[in-house]
Design an enzyme around this catalytic site. Structure first.
Site, short mmCIF file in Angstrom:
data_model
loop_
_atom_site.label_atom_id
_atom_site.label_comp_id
_atom_site.label_asym_id
_atom_site.label_seq_id
_atom_site.Cartn_x
_atom_site.Cartn_y
_atom_site.Cartn_z
N ASP A 67 0.82 -1.21 0.00
CA ASP A 67 0.00 0.00 0.00
C ASP A 67 0.86 1.27 0.00
OD1 ASP A 67 0.97 -0.48 2.53
OD2 ASP A 67 -0.97 -0.54 3.53
N ASP A 136 -7.86 -2.45 13.89
CA ASP A 136 -9.26 -2.76 13.54
C ASP A 136 -9.34 -3.99 12.64
OD1 ASP A 136 -8.18 -1.73 11.24
OD2 ASP A 136 -9.58 -0.04 11.05
N HIS A 138 -7.36 -4.47 9.96
CA HIS A 138 -7.02 -4.24 8.55
C HIS A 138 -5.71 -4.91 8.16
CE1 HIS A 138 -4.97 -0.27 9.83
NE2 HIS A 138 -4.03 -0.90 9.19
N GLU A 143 -9.61 -1.77 5.04
CA GLU A 143 -10.31 -1.46 6.30
C GLU A 143 -11.58 -2.31 6.41
OE1 GLU A 143 -8.93 0.22 8.52
OE2 GLU A 143 -8.30 2.22 7.94
C1 GLP Z 1 -0.69 0.51 8.75
C2 GLP Z 1 -0.28 -0.25 7.48
C3 GLP Z 1 -0.44 -1.74 7.64
C4 GLP Z 1 0.12 -2.17 8.96
C5 GLP Z 1 -0.72 -1.60 10.08
C6 GLP Z 1 -0.21 -1.95 11.46
O1 GLP Z 1 -1.86 1.22 8.65
N1 GLP Z 1 -0.94 0.18 6.31
O2 GLP Z 1 0.20 -2.40 6.55
O3 GLP Z 1 0.12 -3.57 9.07
O4 GLP Z 1 -0.84 -0.21 9.95
O5 GLP Z 1 0.87 -1.16 11.80
P1 GLP Z 1 1.85 -1.46 12.98
O6 GLP Z 1 2.67 -2.62 12.57
O7 GLP Z 1 2.67 -0.21 13.12
O8 GLP Z 1 1.01 -1.73 14.18
#
Ligand code: GLP
Length: 242
Positions: A67, A136, A138, A143
């Site tokens: 992404d 959440d 995702h 989402e």
């Molecule tokens: C972001 C990214 C995801 C990631 C998620 C969790 O929004 N787009 O790819 O897995 O958040 O992030 P973290 O690993 O910092 O908790």
């Protein structure tokens, strides 16, 4: 689904890197699906270490990232392009022409998504997709929704995600409200999926995603149906699972 239970973040990062290294060793010209966020940073550190020790060669590896924020230029430190260069691409011998992310600076969403789907299609399949887990549920920026999106699309980030990601920006107003993300269909088509999850704050969503019903309201739950899904999670993240 296989679960690798690790002691802590360090242990999780080491084990996830071992798994990814084995994918590269078995297929030097493999296609890696890569992720951003704080969860995979340690995994990338361990991959860089293996490369520096002469145990891993990225020269034929290709990559597609999950992404990218819409509207953030590549030189913005919070863009995922910057993240990937900072944490991995600039530190190993990967050919930059073989690395791909959605084009966040293409503001025509249809064009950006169509172009990225063409790039993914040209790879002839992702060998290993690395994922983190959003609070959440995702994955990428897919989402909670009423359906599972198949291909790359533009998403409006939820308040929870904006709140969670504000730690990386100067203020909450600087967090982009939209992003381009690979679809769930593309993620599920990867031959192998590895998810890294760490910390007590992820325990509840981990339990919901992998020990609850499969539903687009918890996008990660679809991974229960993936034939080769490996969850690498630490004790804190698994603390609500027996
Ligand atoms: C972001 C990214 C995801 C990631 C998620 C969790 O929004 N787009 O790819 O897995 O958040 O992030 P973290 O690993 O910092 O908790």
């Amino acid at each position: 689904m296989r679960i690798i239970r690790t002691k802590d973040y360090e242990d999780m990062s080491k084990k996830a890197a071992d798994l990814i290294a084995s994918v590269i060793l078995l297929k030097p010209n493999c296609v890696l699906g890569l992720a951003t966020g704080s969860s995979p940073i340690g995994t990338y550190k361990n991959l860089v270490k293996k490369y520096k020790e002469g145990n891993l060669d990225f020269s034929q590896v290709k990559s597609v990232n999950l992404d990218e924020y819409k509207g953030l230029p590549r030189d913005n430190e919070q863009s995922y392009y910057y993240f990937m260069h900072d944490n991995l691409f600039s530190k190993v011998n990967i050919n930059l022409d073989n690395t791909h992310l959605p084009n966040g600076m293409e503001l025509d969403s249809n064009k950006a998504c169509e172009e990225y789907d063409k790039v993914i299609a040209s790879m002839n399949g992702v060998d290993m997709q690395l994922l983190g887990l959003g609070h959440d549920g995702h994955i990428g920026f897919n989402e909670p929704n009423s359906c599972f999106d198949k291909t790359t699309h533009c998403v409006k980030l939820t308040e929870m995600t904006i709140e969670a990601n504000k730690r990386f920006f100067a203020s909450i107003d600087d967090v982009p409200r939209e992003a381009y993300t690979m679809g769930i269909g593309t993620i599920m088509a990867a031959k192998m999926v590895i998810m890294v999850v760490s910390g007590k704050d992820k325990a509840e969503i981990l339990k919901k995603a992998f020990f609850g019903p499969v539903t687009p309201e918890v996008p990660a739950s679809i991974l229960q149906f993936h034939p080769n899904f490996v969850l690498v999670a630490d004790e804190d993240a698994l603390s609500l699972v027996k």
